[in-house]
Design an enzyme around this catalytic site. Structure first.
Site, short mmCIF file in Angstrom:
data_model
loop_
_atom_site.label_atom_id
_atom_site.label_comp_id
_atom_site.label_asym_id
_atom_site.label_seq_id
_atom_site.Cartn_x
_atom_site.Cartn_y
_atom_site.Cartn_z
N TYR A 89 48.88 47.96 7.44
CA TYR A 89 47.48 47.97 7.00
C TYR A 89 47.29 49.03 5.90
O TYR A 89 47.78 50.14 6.02
CB TYR A 89 46.56 48.30 8.16
CG TYR A 89 46.53 47.27 9.27
CD1 TYR A 89 47.08 46.01 9.10
CD2 TYR A 89 45.93 47.56 10.48
CE1 TYR A 89 47.05 45.07 10.12
CE2 TYR A 89 45.88 46.62 11.52
CZ TYR A 89 46.45 45.38 11.33
OH TYR A 89 46.40 44.46 12.34
N GLU A 147 29.15 54.39 28.67
CA GLU A 147 28.45 53.18 28.21
C GLU A 147 27.17 53.48 27.43
O GLU A 147 26.64 52.59 26.76
CB GLU A 147 28.19 52.25 29.40
CG GLU A 147 29.49 51.57 29.85
CD GLU A 147 29.34 50.76 31.13
OE1 GLU A 147 28.54 51.17 31.99
OE2 GLU A 147 30.01 49.73 31.26
#
Ligand code: NI
Length: 387
Positions: free
Chosen positions: A291, A364
């Site tokens: 990449y 979360e």
């Protein structure tokens, strides 16, 4: 712009979405059940979408008042590995796990979609749920399909334990390294462990080579241009008293500067040629291009910064200190389209778990930050371009 009450009301559903993705991880280009979950949510939100099936992206389209389009991207794939978190929603698929937080990225983007449906932006938003970030470069597949033609800018991000929830890291220019992998094959001559003079020992040559390549980093590359060479895999030999005829080495190189990269590639070739001659062996080197670096464009970085200030304020905006040595296929988009890639702090107060660890989990609360950021950055960008 987006009411906190709305975010708080939607949050439990985002947690459910993230946990559903987490429970059923799928590897690169196999994200079928994952795509189904995304589609179900897009349908619930009445957002039109396209999906070409296994290996493809799910593309959602939010129509706002304006002609311009900006894209928001989340990745869908999980990693091979066995989860050790012991969470009630841990992976139920043996040997596969969301150890890179892509489950959170998808929930964030679906969260942003819900916010944008409530508060339509001054233009179009393309939601890109991309397959295969970890392996294979799913970004290239999407670019080749032409799905991003006419997109004015693209925004993405990644969770990390390097920062706390409520912090977003942003920086202009190079933010991740160029990654290239390599394979080396040493061919000597096998023989008896007691009679080295009759053989050419591939293991001894491998030993020289492993340490020699590190001097490219320590003695030849400008220390101000961060670079890494890692040999992660070595294979040779069949028995303790047999001189190995062959050895195989595999590794990865990370660079953040074009000249450093050129020098590293040339230096590897030079050393291998010299070591082959020095030890009467044959050594082959294959370098595979990985990449490219993620390079954030100035204007879009500024837009991202404005969105971050709206979402987490001055206190939560973390300026980039230096590029990461990680790699990210978001780079392929940024070669064609301007954009910005940020990092979302996702750790709990006192724990640091690296990405790709079998114990990886996110706080979360980051889903709120991410959903708000994506929605806000789409708004900021479309307003900036005069959508
Ligand atoms: Ni990742």
């Amino acid at each position: 712009m987006f009411a906190q009450e709305l975010v708080d009301a939607l949050y439990p559903h985002w947690v459910e979405l993230r946990r559903a993705f987490h429970r059923e991880p799928e590897l690169a280009f196999e994200e079928v059940a994952t795509a189904e979950k995304i589609i179900a949510e897009l349908e619930r939100l009445r957002i039109p979408y396209e999906y070409q099936g296994k290996g493809g992206a799910v593309l959602g389209r939010i129509e706002g008042k304006g002609e311009l389009t900006v894209a928001l991207r989340a990745d869908m794939d999980a990693l091979p590995g066995t989860e050790t978190t012991g969470l009630p929603f841990a992976s139920v698929i043996p040997g596969k796990m969301h150890a890179c937080g892509h489950d959170a990225h998808m929930a964030m983007l679906l969260g942003a979609a819900a916010l944008l449906q409530e508060n339509p932006p001054p233009g179009r938003v393309l939601l890109v749920f991309q397959p295969a970030e970890e392996k294979g470069g799913g970004a290239r597949v999407i670019l080749r399909s032409g799905a991003l033609e006419g997109v004015r800018a693209i925004f993405g991000g990644h969770v990390t334990h390097h920062y706390r929830v409520g912090e977003i890291m942003v920086g202009e220019g190079v933010v991740t390294a160029q990654s290239d992998s390599f394979a080396i094959h040493i061919c000597g001559r096998g023989g008896h462990g007691a009679r080295p003079h009759e053989a050419i020992d591939a293991v001894v040559i491998a030993g020289f080579l492993i340490t020699a390549v590190q001097t490219l980093i320590s003695r030849e590359i400008d220390p101000l241009h961060p670079s890494v060479v890692t040999i992660g895999r070595v294979q040779a030999g069949s028995a303790p008293n047999v001189i190995a005829e062959e050895a195989w080495l595999e590794g990865t190189m990370r660079t953040t500067h074009a000249e450093a990269r050129r020098h590293l590639h040339a230096g590897m070739r030079r050393m291998i040629k010299a070591l082959a001659e020095l030890h009467r062996a044959e050594i082959a080197l294959e370098i595979r291009e990985g990449y490219p670096p993620v390079v954030n464009s100035p204007k879009e970085t500024e837009i991202a910064r404005r969105a971050i200030l709206q979402v987490v304020g001055e206190k939560g905006l973390v300026p980039m200190e230096h590029p990461s040595m990680g790699a990210e296929d978001f780079a392929f988009y940024l070669e064609k389209i301007p954009g910005c890639y940020v990092r979302f702090g996702a750790r709990r107060e006192d724990e640091f778990i690296p990405l790709h660890s079998p114990a990886f989990d996110v706080n979360e609360e980051v889903l709120k930050v991410g959903a708000l950021y994506f929605a806000q950055v789409a708004w900021e960008a479309l307003r900036e371009y005069g959508g």
